[in-house]
Scaffold this motif. Structure first.
Motif, PDB file in Angstrom:
ATOM      1  N   ARG A  68      -7.127 -37.296 -29.942  1.00  0.00           N
ATOM      2  CA  ARG A  68      -8.023 -36.276 -29.410  1.00  0.00           C
ATOM      3  C   ARG A  68      -8.604 -35.444 -30.554  1.00  0.00           C
ATOM      4  O   ARG A  68      -7.924 -35.152 -31.515  1.00  0.00           O
ATOM      5  N   SER A  96     -11.298 -37.334 -13.719  1.00  0.00           N
ATOM      6  CA  SER A  96     -10.227 -37.065 -14.684  1.00  0.00           C
ATOM      7  C   SER A  96      -8.924 -37.766 -14.339  1.00  0.00           C
ATOM      8  O   SER A  96      -8.012 -37.835 -15.159  1.00  0.00           O
ATOM      9  N   ILE A  98      -8.569 -40.741 -14.219  1.00  0.00           N
ATOM     10  CA  ILE A  98      -8.502 -41.949 -15.043  1.00  0.00           C
ATOM     11  C   ILE A  98      -7.400 -41.796 -16.101  1.00  0.00           C
ATOM     12  O   ILE A  98      -6.648 -42.730 -16.362  1.00  0.00           O
ATOM     13  N   THR A  99      -7.280 -40.597 -16.683  1.00  0.00           N
ATOM     14  CA  THR A  99      -6.258 -40.416 -17.722  1.00  0.00           C
ATOM     15  C   THR A  99      -4.857 -40.446 -17.112  1.00  0.00           C
ATOM     16  O   THR A  99      -3.926 -40.960 -17.712  1.00  0.00           O
ATOM     17  N   TRP A 122       2.199 -33.764 -19.348  1.00  0.00           N
ATOM     18  CA  TRP A 122       0.850 -33.610 -18.800  1.00  0.00           C
ATOM     19  C   TRP A 122      -0.201 -33.512 -19.888  1.00  0.00           C
ATOM     20  O   TRP A 122       0.019 -32.785 -20.832  1.00  0.00           O
ATOM     21  N   PRO A 123      -1.311 -34.206 -19.751  1.00  0.00           N
ATOM     22  CA  PRO A 123      -1.565 -35.160 -18.666  1.00  0.00           C
ATOM     23  C   PRO A 123      -1.187 -36.599 -18.996  1.00  0.00           C
ATOM     24  O   PRO A 123      -0.945 -37.369 -18.094  1.00  0.00           O
ATOM     25  N   GLU A 242      -2.902 -30.893  -8.951  1.00  0.00           N
ATOM     26  CA  GLU A 242      -4.000 -30.842  -7.976  1.00  0.00           C
ATOM     27  C   GLU A 242      -4.560 -32.251  -7.725  1.00  0.00           C
ATOM     28  O   GLU A 242      -4.324 -33.164  -8.529  1.00  0.00           O
ATOM     29  N   SER A 244      -7.361 -33.255  -8.327  1.00  0.00           N
ATOM     30  CA  SER A 244      -8.216 -33.628  -9.459  1.00  0.00           C
ATOM     31  C   SER A 244      -7.409 -34.040 -10.679  1.00  0.00           C
ATOM     32  O   SER A 244      -7.968 -34.519 -11.660  1.00  0.00           O
ATOM     33  N   GLY A 245      -6.079 -33.818 -10.636  1.00  0.00           N
ATOM     34  CA  GLY A 245      -5.247 -34.092 -11.806  1.00  0.00           C
ATOM     35  C   GLY A 245      -4.931 -32.844 -12.609  1.00  0.00           C
ATOM     36  O   GLY A 245      -4.157 -32.895 -13.562  1.00  0.00           O
ATOM     37  N   ALA A 246      -5.547 -31.712 -12.257  1.00  0.00           N
ATOM     38  CA  ALA A 246      -5.284 -30.457 -12.968  1.00  0.00           C
ATOM     39  C   ALA A 246      -3.857 -29.993 -12.693  1.00  0.00           C
ATOM     40  O   ALA A 246      -3.296 -30.266 -11.627  1.00  0.00           O
ATOM     41  N   ILE A 258      -4.729 -22.753 -12.627  1.00  0.00           N
ATOM     42  CA  ILE A 258      -4.990 -24.191 -12.602  1.00  0.00           C
ATOM     43  C   ILE A 258      -5.495 -24.586 -13.986  1.00  0.00           C
ATOM     44  O   ILE A 258      -6.499 -24.061 -14.452  1.00  0.00           O
ATOM     45  N   TYR A 260      -7.068 -27.215 -16.621  1.00  0.00           N
ATOM     46  CA  TYR A 260      -7.856 -28.437 -16.755  1.00  0.00           C
ATOM     47  C   TYR A 260      -7.741 -29.027 -18.153  1.00  0.00           C
ATOM     48  O   TYR A 260      -8.214 -30.107 -18.421  1.00  0.00           O
ATOM     49  N   GLY A 262      -6.256 -27.959 -22.534  1.00  0.00           N
ATOM     50  CA  GLY A 262      -5.390 -27.172 -23.394  1.00  0.00           C
ATOM     51  C   GLY A 262      -4.079 -27.879 -23.634  1.00  0.00           C
ATOM     52  O   GLY A 262      -3.787 -28.910 -23.037  1.00  0.00           O
ATOM     53  N   GLU A 263      -3.317 -27.328 -24.537  1.00  0.00           N
ATOM     54  CA  GLU A 263      -2.069 -27.965 -24.937  1.00  0.00           C
ATOM     55  C   GLU A 263      -0.912 -27.429 -24.100  1.00  0.00           C
ATOM     56  O   GLU A 263      -0.840 -26.242 -23.794  1.00  0.00           O
TER      57      GLU A 263
END
Lengths: 268, 162
Positions: A68, A96, A98-99, A122-123, A242, A244-246, A258, A260, A262-263
């Motif tokens: 990344r 998202s 997909i990851t 995560w994720p 969530e 959405s994967g969040a 929530i 989306y 960051g580490e």
């Protein structure tokens, strides 16, 4: 990454190719002895519309392996460096996943070959006993508010016996965990078969990806971690993922956030 | 940010039962707080336009979010000139102007670009999404600071067609 670049990459000699038909994907696998980065190569192919879904690039060595934000990914010969091209027709709020899908497929493969309990941070970092065994870099393009192609790059530490000093405390390999030399091709085909399975699930029942991810990860519920909120390091407890994967986290005062990106940080 | 977008955000905050929600976009900052006890509490210093939003909130079933608007939205104009094209984010995530912290931005103000030029990356759950321009022209405005969070549909770039 830079679209304005017109530099044409000189293709490295292809080692061998093979084609495998799975339920959802036809995996056309191209092996290289050495390449700069399997993701960069596949992206260039996809940008020229010269690639079909299911095209896989595998290299024995990467000279410029990327993580990344263009961080380097240590890529000696003992590892697996693999990228697959996908062109999913997905609603935007599920893109998202997909990851998470790639993480589930990789975690199942690592577990099957290492016979060790596997965790997903995560994720999408694959962890054995707090050490990273696999990393995933997924790159996608959007044009006219629509998802174009997706390149999922997966690096797996297969047969490394040692790691450089700076990685030694954070990294492990399937060999170190299982005591056995792992056959790279056997692992690769197993991994692609898991991707094929979970990709089919993603396209038809995306919520099942979240469910499976939550089963495989200790980070889903009740994990005490640190995250960055408003540029401050905050202690939180996880409370599920969530649709959405969040990642849902709660601070000590009961506020829900929530995440989306960051580490996710361990320790104090 | 227009009223429809604000309304959507409020509904999202209600639906997800979030305690607090904040979004910043250029000079505009919106904070939505849920009053766990009962009806929403409105705060001072709201403009006439913002009061409408607060009233809409109050009509909702309780408990509902509290809207705290701290600054007047400056840009982008809702009535955009015919040749100005606004590129919006298709997904929620973090906005990056360059592929890595040390590299040059994909585009700068004043750059002439073609269709398909990568403008930025939106990262969500470690998925790096390259956002491509769907028009050719000149980059005249960049509405979001590097590394800041973006909400669905938030304007990112103003591009004058040409």
């Amino acid at each position: 990454m830079d679209n304005s670049s017109t530099e044409i990459q000189i293709e490295e000699p292809i080692d061998k190719t093979s084609t495998h038909r799975f339920r959802n994907l036809v995996a056309q696998i191209v092996y290289f002895k050495e390449i700069d980065s399997t993701n960069s190569f596949l992206k260039q192919k996809a940008q020229k519309d010269a690639a079909e879904e299911g095209l896989c690039i595998v290299a024995s060595r990467q000279t410029a392996g990327r993580g990344r934000m263009d961080r380097t990914w240590h890529s000696p010969e003992e590892g697996l460096y693999f990228s697959i091209l996908l062109k999913p027709n997905l609603a935007l709020n599920f893109v998202s996943l997909i990851t998470l899908m790639a993480a589930v497929a990789t975690a199942e493969s690592v577990e099957a070959f290492s016979h060790s309990p596997v965790d997903i941070k995560w994720p999408n970092d694959i962890i054995i006993e707090r050490r990273k065994v696999s990393g995933i870099l997924t790159e996608a393009t959007f044009e006219k508010q629509k998802l174009g192609y997706v390149v999922v790059g997966i690096g797996v530490n297969l047969n490394q016996k040692t790691f450089p000093k700076e990685l030694a405390s954070q990294a492990t390999s399937l060999y170190l965990e299982s005591g056995q030399v792992i056959d790279r091709e056997a692992f690769l085909l197993y991994l692609i078969s898991r991707i094929d399975h979970w990709y089919g699930v993603l396209l038809t029942a995306p919520s099942a990806i979240v469910q499976r991810w939550q089963q495989l990860s200790t980070y889903a519920y009740g994990k005490e971690i640190f995250v960055e909120i408003d540029a401050k390091k905050v202690a939180v407890k996880t409370s599920g993922v969530e649709a959405s994967g969040a990642l849902r986290v709660e601070t000590a005062d009961g506020k829900v956030h929530i995440l989306y990106g960051g580490e996710v940080l361990e320790g104090r | 940010m227009d009223f429809t977008e604000i309304k959507e955000l409020i509904e999202l905050v209600s639906e997800k039962k979030l305690a607090e929600f904040e979004v910043e976009q250029g000079d505009f900052r919106l904070k939505i707080k849920r009053d766990a006890e009962s009806s929403p509490v409105t705060t001072s210093s709201v403009t006439a336009a913002e009061k409408q939003v607060v009233e809409k909130v109050e009509k909702r079933a309780t408990p509902a979010p509290v809207v705290v608007a701290t600054k007047e939205s400056k840009q982008p104009e809702t009535k955009e000139p015919d040749n100005l094209h606004i590129v919006k984010t298709p997904i929620v995530g973090t906005f990056y102007r360059s592929p890595s912290p040390t590299s040059e931005p994909f585009v700068k103000k004043g750059d002439k670009i073609q269709v398909g030029k990568v403008l930025c990356i939106i990262e969500a759950m470690k998925l790096m999404n390259e956002i491509e321009s769907d028009v050719s022209g000149e980059v005249v405005d960049i509405y979001v600071e590097n590394a800041s969070p973006v909400e669905y549909g938030q304007p990112l770039f103003g591009i004058r067609r040409g």
